[in-house]
Structure formats: C-alpha cells, structure tokens
Design a protein around this motif. Structure first.
Motif, PDB file in Angstrom:
ATOM      1  N   HIS A 242     -16.866 -44.891 130.105  1.00 54.44           N
ATOM      2  CA  HIS A 242     -18.283 -45.234 130.079  1.00 54.44           C
ATOM      3  C   HIS A 242     -19.128 -44.077 130.614  1.00 54.44           C
ATOM      4  O   HIS A 242     -20.157 -43.714 130.027  1.00 54.44           O
ATOM      5  CB  HIS A 242     -18.512 -46.499 130.915  1.00 54.44           C
ATOM      6  N   LEU A 243     -18.683 -43.479 131.703  1.00 51.66           N
ATOM      7  CA  LEU A 243     -19.415 -42.366 132.301  1.00 51.66           C
ATOM      8  C   LEU A 243     -19.441 -41.169 131.366  1.00 51.66           C
ATOM      9  O   LEU A 243     -20.456 -40.460 131.262  1.00 51.66           O
ATOM     10  CB  LEU A 243     -18.776 -41.967 133.635  1.00 51.66           C
ATOM     11  N   ARG A 244     -18.340 -40.929 130.687  1.00 48.89           N
ATOM     12  CA  ARG A 244     -18.268 -39.777 129.784  1.00 48.89           C
ATOM     13  C   ARG A 244     -19.248 -39.917 128.615  1.00 48.89           C
ATOM     14  O   ARG A 244     -19.858 -38.926 128.183  1.00 48.89           O
ATOM     15  CB  ARG A 244     -16.835 -39.617 129.247  1.00 48.89           C
ATOM     16  N   GLN A 245     -19.442 -41.121 128.130  1.00 52.84           N
ATOM     17  CA  GLN A 245     -20.391 -41.338 127.045  1.00 52.84           C
ATOM     18  C   GLN A 245     -21.817 -41.024 127.508  1.00 52.84           C
ATOM     19  O   GLN A 245     -22.606 -40.436 126.763  1.00 52.84           O
ATOM     20  CB  GLN A 245     -20.293 -42.787 126.537  1.00 52.84           C
ATOM     21  N   ILE A 246     -22.129 -41.408 128.731  1.00 53.21           N
ATOM     22  CA  ILE A 246     -23.458 -41.096 129.283  1.00 53.21           C
ATOM     23  C   ILE A 246     -23.616 -39.579 129.423  1.00 53.21           C
ATOM     24  O   ILE A 246     -24.663 -39.007 129.089  1.00 53.21           O
ATOM     25  CB  ILE A 246     -23.659 -41.779 130.643  1.00 53.21           C
ATOM     26  N   GLN A 247     -22.564 -38.921 129.902  1.00 48.84           N
ATOM     27  CA  GLN A 247     -22.627 -37.469 130.091  1.00 48.84           C
ATOM     28  C   GLN A 247     -22.865 -36.724 128.778  1.00 48.84           C
ATOM     29  O   GLN A 247     -23.586 -35.723 128.750  1.00 48.84           O
ATOM     30  CB  GLN A 247     -21.332 -36.968 130.737  1.00 48.84           C
ATOM     31  N   LYS A 248     -22.259 -37.185 127.702  1.00 53.20           N
ATOM     32  CA  LYS A 248     -22.436 -36.516 126.416  1.00 53.20           C
ATOM     33  C   LYS A 248     -23.904 -36.529 125.996  1.00 53.20           C
ATOM     34  O   LYS A 248     -24.428 -35.527 125.479  1.00 53.20           O
ATOM     35  CB  LYS A 248     -21.572 -37.182 125.345  1.00 53.20           C
ATOM     36  N   GLU A 251     -25.738 -34.015 128.206  1.00 55.70           N
ATOM     37  CA  GLU A 251     -25.455 -32.636 127.817  1.00 55.70           C
ATOM     38  C   GLU A 251     -26.301 -32.208 126.618  1.00 55.70           C
ATOM     39  O   GLU A 251     -26.860 -31.102 126.598  1.00 55.70           O
ATOM     40  CB  GLU A 251     -23.969 -32.479 127.497  1.00 55.70           C
ATOM     41  N   ALA A 252     -26.402 -33.081 125.629  1.00 57.09           N
ATOM     42  CA  ALA A 252     -27.185 -32.749 124.437  1.00 57.09           C
ATOM     43  C   ALA A 252     -28.643 -32.476 124.797  1.00 57.09           C
ATOM     44  O   ALA A 252     -29.250 -31.506 124.323  1.00 57.09           O
ATOM     45  CB  ALA A 252     -27.083 -33.883 123.416  1.00 57.09           C
ATOM     46  N   ALA A 254     -29.791 -31.638 127.807  1.00 50.54           N
ATOM     47  CA  ALA A 254     -29.854 -30.471 128.688  1.00 50.54           C
ATOM     48  C   ALA A 254     -29.834 -29.177 127.882  1.00 50.54           C
ATOM     49  O   ALA A 254     -30.620 -28.256 128.140  1.00 50.54           O
ATOM     50  CB  ALA A 254     -28.690 -30.496 129.674  1.00 50.54           C
ATOM     51  N   PHE A 255     -28.972 -29.092 126.894  1.00 47.41           N
ATOM     52  CA  PHE A 255     -28.904 -27.885 126.084  1.00 47.41           C
ATOM     53  C   PHE A 255     -30.162 -27.721 125.223  1.00 47.41           C
ATOM     54  O   PHE A 255     -30.597 -26.594 124.952  1.00 47.41           O
ATOM     55  CB  PHE A 255     -27.656 -27.894 125.204  1.00 47.41           C
ATOM     56  N   ARG A 256     -30.757 -28.826 124.810  1.00 46.99           N
ATOM     57  CA  ARG A 256     -32.007 -28.744 124.049  1.00 46.99           C
ATOM     58  C   ARG A 256     -33.116 -28.140 124.902  1.00 46.99           C
ATOM     59  O   ARG A 256     -33.830 -27.225 124.480  1.00 46.99           O
ATOM     60  CB  ARG A 256     -32.418 -30.135 123.557  1.00 46.99           C
ATOM     61  N   LEU A 257     -33.239 -28.637 126.138  1.00 45.99           N
ATOM     62  CA  LEU A 257     -34.258 -28.103 127.042  1.00 45.99           C
ATOM     63  C   LEU A 257     -33.942 -26.666 127.447  1.00 45.99           C
ATOM     64  O   LEU A 257     -34.819 -25.801 127.452  1.00 45.99           O
ATOM     65  CB  LEU A 257     -34.357 -28.981 128.288  1.00 45.99           C
ATOM     66  N   GLY A 258     -32.689 -26.431 127.806  1.00 45.51           N
ATOM     67  CA  GLY A 258     -32.310 -25.117 128.303  1.00 45.51           C
ATOM     68  C   GLY A 258     -32.463 -24.012 127.282  1.00 45.51           C
ATOM     69  O   GLY A 258     -32.858 -22.884 127.623  1.00 45.51           O
ATOM     70  N   SER A 259     -32.172 -24.306 126.021  1.00 45.86           N
ATOM     71  CA  SER A 259     -32.274 -23.283 124.990  1.00 45.86           C
ATOM     72  C   SER A 259     -33.702 -22.782 124.831  1.00 45.86           C
ATOM     73  O   SER A 259     -33.933 -21.632 124.441  1.00 45.86           O
ATOM     74  CB  SER A 259     -31.755 -23.829 123.652  1.00 45.86           C
ATOM     75  N   ARG A 260     -34.677 -23.610 125.139  1.00 46.80           N
ATOM     76  CA  ARG A 260     -36.073 -23.209 125.084  1.00 46.80           C
ATOM     77  C   ARG A 260     -36.532 -22.581 126.394  1.00 46.80           C
ATOM     78  O   ARG A 260     -37.241 -21.570 126.401  1.00 46.80           O
ATOM     79  CB  ARG A 260     -36.944 -24.426 124.744  1.00 46.80           C
ATOM     80  N   LEU A 261     -36.117 -23.189 127.484  1.00 44.31           N
ATOM     81  CA  LEU A 261     -36.544 -22.715 128.797  1.00 44.31           C
ATOM     82  C   LEU A 261     -36.015 -21.316 129.107  1.00 44.31           C
ATOM     83  O   LEU A 261     -36.720 -20.482 129.690  1.00 44.31           O
ATOM     84  CB  LEU A 261     -36.049 -23.691 129.873  1.00 44.31           C
ATOM     85  N   PHE A 262     -34.779 -21.038 128.695  1.00 46.49           N
ATOM     86  CA  PHE A 262     -34.154 -19.753 129.006  1.00 46.49           C
ATOM     87  C   PHE A 262     -34.028 -18.862 127.771  1.00 46.49           C
ATOM     88  O   PHE A 262     -33.091 -18.082 127.647  1.00 46.49           O
ATOM     89  CB  PHE A 262     -32.775 -19.999 129.634  1.00 46.49           C
ATOM     90  N   ALA A 263     -34.997 -18.970 126.856  1.00 47.92           N
ATOM     91  CA  ALA A 263     -34.962 -18.183 125.630  1.00 47.92           C
ATOM     92  C   ALA A 263     -35.515 -16.767 125.824  1.00 47.92           C
ATOM     93  O   ALA A 263     -35.235 -15.873 125.031  1.00 47.92           O
ATOM     94  CB  ALA A 263     -35.753 -18.892 124.533  1.00 47.92           C
ATOM     95  N   GLU A 264     -36.291 -16.562 126.869  1.00 45.82           N
ATOM     96  CA  GLU A 264     -37.010 -15.296 127.062  1.00 45.82           C
ATOM     97  C   GLU A 264     -36.158 -14.297 127.834  1.00 45.82           C
ATOM     98  O   GLU A 264     -35.466 -14.666 128.798  1.00 45.82           O
ATOM     99  CB  GLU A 264     -38.304 -15.583 127.834  1.00 45.82           C
ATOM    100  N   PRO A 265     -36.176 -13.008 127.473  1.00 45.91           N
ATOM    101  CA  PRO A 265     -35.477 -12.003 128.264  1.00 45.91           C
ATOM    102  C   PRO A 265     -36.009 -11.984 129.700  1.00 45.91           C
ATOM    103  O   PRO A 265     -37.224 -12.109 129.906  1.00 45.91           O
ATOM    104  CB  PRO A 265     -35.788 -10.683 127.542  1.00 45.91           C
ATOM    105  N   PRO A 266     -35.144 -11.851 130.704  1.00 44.06           N
ATOM    106  CA  PRO A 266     -35.605 -11.880 132.102  1.00 44.06           C
ATOM    107  C   PRO A 266     -36.705 -10.874 132.408  1.00 44.06           C
ATOM    108  O   PRO A 266     -37.658 -11.184 133.129  1.00 44.06           O
ATOM    109  CB  PRO A 266     -34.324 -11.557 132.884  1.00 44.06           C
TER     110      PRO A 266
END
Length: 283
Positions: A242-248, A251-252, A254-266
């Motif tokens: 049950h916990l693993r299903q929530i985590q999946k 994760e989806a 988190a990666f959606r947000l992160g790909s935009r948030l960390f898209a810029e060169p430092p």
C-alpha cells in the motif's frame, strides 16, 4: 526572528552572525522548556535552517566543515525522539483505507517524557549553546553577491545532480538524498527573498512543495521498514505494498516539479538573482 536578508545587515558576515545567533538561541531556549520534548520538530528545524544558512556561504566560510558537522551531530542526538512521532503522524494520515496502517497506528505507543529524553534535550541545548557562542565570531570572506553566489550555485547544482540520480535509480535512499539538497535550495530562496519578494516567494513555494512531497516519500519509507517489527508477516507485506503505491504517485509528481524547478544552469540562476540583489541593494 526573520530568516532572511535585511537592509540593515551591514555585510554578509553580519547577516550570518545575526541569523545563526537568533536560530540557535531559539533552539536552546525551547529545548530547556518543561515541554521541550513536544517541540522536537522545531528544534531540528532550527538546526537545519542554520545548516542551510552555512551552505549559502560555505565556499567563503573557512569553518564550514567544522560547524556543519557540529550542528549535524547535535541534531542526531534527538533524532530518535522525532522518529516515533513522525511514524504515528504518517500512519494517522493514511489509516483510512488501510486496515494494516490502522492496526500499526494502534500498536505504536506514545512517546512519554522520560529521564532519558530530558538528558538528550539538555545535551542538545548545551551543544547548540556552544555553537551559538562561536557564531558570534564567524566571518565570511568577501562581501555582497560575490560572497553568496558560489554557495547558491553549488547547492543548486548538487540538487540537480541528486535529481538526476533519483531519476535513473529511484530508490528510497536516492529520493531522500535529493530531498536534502532540495531543502538547502529552499532555505537559500527564503534567505534571499527580499531581493524581489514577488518572484522569490513563488519560487520558494514550489521548492517547499517539492521538499514536502519528498519528505512524505521518506516518511513512508521509514514506515515500510518498521512495519515487520509491529505487524504480522501478511499484514506487514500488505501495508508495504500500500505504501509503495502511494510512493509511486509521489515520485511522478516530484519529478514533474523538479524537472522544471532545476532546469536552469546554476550559473544562470546565480547571475539572474545576482542582478536582482544588486538592484535591491541600490534601492
């Protein structure tokens, strides 16, 4: 107790000393209150905020490694007091719809105030007070944006690298490591908010959302690991599934947000924020 730059901070060293002293003094006072055990989260947060502050100036702060390690070790002394509370809160949040989660929540006993807890809190207070006293003499090499840009760029780049590793191999450990680096960037965004509040507040909200999402993912990982200790084999296995299903799902998102948030060169992010910083100082 503003956790951010202020116009009356004469330089980066003054900012470092002011914020660190305020955060650590707050932690010492809270730890020594009779109800200190009820504020473990706040105590740990104060140390994390101070460590985030140090990472912003780390390349220009010669004592970074020593002081960061001292703060980490002080917080570790009260970590177990927080773990049980987090497990109960997480279980309560997912108990509806999972009989196994409800059962485990019932079996986890409340953490009560003990002599051991009071000893741990007093040790924490003493260690933090010692660091606070040193903080009054901390110094940063350089002034203005040149003292801040290297730490900002380095932390942002590390968050990008941790995200890439998590995308390649999304283990609980990799997601947790990414969360730690994301939190550092969140603290830096909060510290630099005054350079353009309208822009920085929106950015901070996105970083905070990502950090909380990854934090929930980690809490579920801790629960999954502890489940066999508190539940029969079949119930533990059902709960972990049950916990693993929530985590999946987490994760989806988190990666959606992160790909935009960390898209810029430092370097580009540091250059853009640096221009805002100079305009703020000039104003």
């Amino acid at each position: 107790m503003p956790y951010r730059l202020q116009a009356d901070d004469t330089d980066t060293t003054a900012m470092l000393r002011r914020i660190a002293t305020e955060e650590l003094s707050f932690a010492v006072e809270l730890a020594r209150k009779p109800e200190g055990a009820a504020h473990i989260h706040e105590l740990r947060k104060a140390t994390k905020k101070t460590r985030g502050l140090l990472r912003l100036v780390a390349p220009r702060f010669e004592s970074f490694a020593k002081e960061n390690a001292a703060l980490r070790d002080a917080a570790a002394g009260i970590a177990q007091l927080r773990d049980a509370e987090v497990m109960r809160e997480t279980l309560q949040g997912i108990a509806q719809g999972s009989a196994e989660a409800e059962l485990m929540h019932e079996r986890l006993s409340d953490v009560t105030a003990t002599a051991l807890q009071h000893e741990a809190l007093e040790t924490f207070a003493q260690n933090i007070a010692t660091i606070r006293d040193r903080a009054a003499h901390w110094s940063v090499i350089g002034k203005g944006w040149k003292a801040l840009a290297p730490g900002l760029s380095k932390s942002y780049a590390r968050a990008q690298a941790r995200m890439a590793r998590a995308q390649h191999d999304p283990t609980d450990e990799a997601l947790h490591a990414w969360r730690s680096r994301t939190k550092h960037h969140w603290y830096h965004t909060r510290l630099l908010e005054p350079i353009w509040p309208e822009k920085m507040q929106g950015h901070a909200q996105i970083v905070d959302t990502l950090g909380e999402l990854l934090g929930q993912h980690h809490d579920l990982a801790v629960l999954a690991e502890a489940a066999p200790t508190h539940l029969p084999h079949d119930a533990a296995r059902a709960l972990r599934h049950h916990l693993r299903q929530i985590q999946k799902t987490q994760e989806a998102e988190a990666f959606r947000l992160g790909s935009r948030l960390f898209a810029e060169p430092p370097e580009a992010l540091a250059d853009r924020w640096g221009r805002w910083f100079k305009l703020w100082r000039a104003g």
